[in-house]
Scaffold this active site. Structure first.
Site, PDB file in Angstrom:
ATOM      1  N   CYS A   1       0.850  -1.183   0.000  1.00  0.00           N
ATOM      2  CA  CYS A   1       0.000   0.000   0.000  1.00  0.00           C
ATOM      3  C   CYS A   1       0.892   1.240   0.000  1.00  0.00           C
ATOM      4  O   CYS A   1       1.824   1.345   0.809  1.00  0.00           O
ATOM      5  CB  CYS A   1      -0.903  -0.013   1.233  1.00  0.00           C
ATOM      6  SG  CYS A   1      -1.924   1.476   1.390  1.00  0.00           S
TER       7      CYS A   1
ATOM      8  N   CYS B   1       0.225   3.113   3.713  1.00  0.00           N
ATOM      9  CA  CYS B   1       0.691   2.596   5.004  1.00  0.00           C
ATOM     10  C   CYS B   1       1.757   1.505   4.906  1.00  0.00           C
ATOM     11  O   CYS B   1       2.294   1.090   5.917  1.00  0.00           O
ATOM     12  CB  CYS B   1      -0.496   2.073   5.808  1.00  0.00           C
ATOM     13  SG  CYS B   1      -1.237   0.569   5.140  1.00  0.00           S
TER      14      CYS B   1
ATOM     15  N   CYS C   1      -7.292  -1.074   1.192  1.00  0.00           N
ATOM     16  CA  CYS C   1      -6.284  -1.633   2.098  1.00  0.00           C
ATOM     17  C   CYS C   1      -6.932  -1.906   3.443  1.00  0.00           C
ATOM     18  O   CYS C   1      -7.617  -1.048   4.005  1.00  0.00           O
ATOM     19  CB  CYS C   1      -5.136  -0.643   2.253  1.00  0.00           C
ATOM     20  SG  CYS C   1      -3.926  -1.109   3.519  1.00  0.00           S
TER      21      CYS C   1
ATOM     22  N   CYS D   1      -5.293   0.731   6.326  1.00  0.00           N
ATOM     23  CA  CYS D   1      -5.524   2.182   6.321  1.00  0.00           C
ATOM     24  C   CYS D   1      -6.794   2.590   5.579  1.00  0.00           C
ATOM     25  O   CYS D   1      -7.172   3.757   5.612  1.00  0.00           O
ATOM     26  CB  CYS D   1      -4.326   2.917   5.743  1.00  0.00           C
ATOM     27  SG  CYS D   1      -4.110   2.761   3.952  1.00  0.00           S
TER      28      CYS D   1
ATOM     29  N   CYS E   1      -8.314  -4.707 -10.418  1.00  0.00           N
ATOM     30  CA  CYS E   1      -7.886  -3.579 -11.239  1.00  0.00           C
ATOM     31  C   CYS E   1      -7.412  -2.490 -10.282  1.00  0.00           C
ATOM     32  O   CYS E   1      -8.223  -1.831  -9.633  1.00  0.00           O
ATOM     33  CB  CYS E   1      -9.072  -3.125 -12.092  1.00  0.00           C
ATOM     34  SG  CYS E   1      -8.670  -1.847 -13.269  1.00  0.00           S
TER      35      CYS E   1
END
Length: 140
Positions: free
Chosen positions: A53, A56, A101, A104, A126
């Site tokens: 991510c 985070c 995510c 976060c 995607c």
């Protein structure tokens, strides 16, 4: 990604996100934006490693599940178990499944099913390139 990424989560104030993310990262990750098709750095990227991510640092995808879908965005057929949450998204007059995510809540993109790609899950995650950062596999 911020130096203190381990401290960033769903309860992080938006004012902090605005300080640690670029303008484009903020627009996509926090405001659920989308980068233009074919413009992302990871669209045609197939090196071995992990995609984390961009907000985070949580590991989200591995290169083993990445494939060339031809859609203009990075495509994965599966996430690292427990790394991604799914939410129904009806924001554009159609029903889609948004992926975020787990740590976060950053917007990654959408997952589509049943498109006929020759993958084990018949799914296409995607993902916006700006939502992820690549970490190459360490060579021994």
């Amino acid at each position: 990604m911020a130096a203190n990424a381990a401290e960033l989560g769903k309860d992080t104030p938006e004012s902090t996100w605005k300080q640690v993310l670029s303008t484009e990262e903020y627009r996509v990750l926090r405001e659920k934006g989308t980068e233009r098709a074919g413009t992302g750095v990871y669209n045609k990227h197939f090196d071995d490693g992990v995609y984390r991510c961009a907000g985070c640092g949580t590991p989200l995808y591995t290169s083993e599940t990445k494939f060339n879908s031809g859609c203009g965005w990075p495509a994965f057929y599966d996430e690292i178990p427990g790394a991604v949450e799914r939410h129904v998204d009806v924001s554009h007059g159609m029903k889609r499944v948004e992926i975020t995510c787990v740590k976060c809540g950053g917007h990654l993109g959408h997952v589509f099913e049943g498109e006929g790609f020759p993958t084990p899950t018949n799914q296409r995650h995607c993902v916006n390139s700006v939502s992820i950062k690549f970490e190459p596999k360490q060579k021994l």
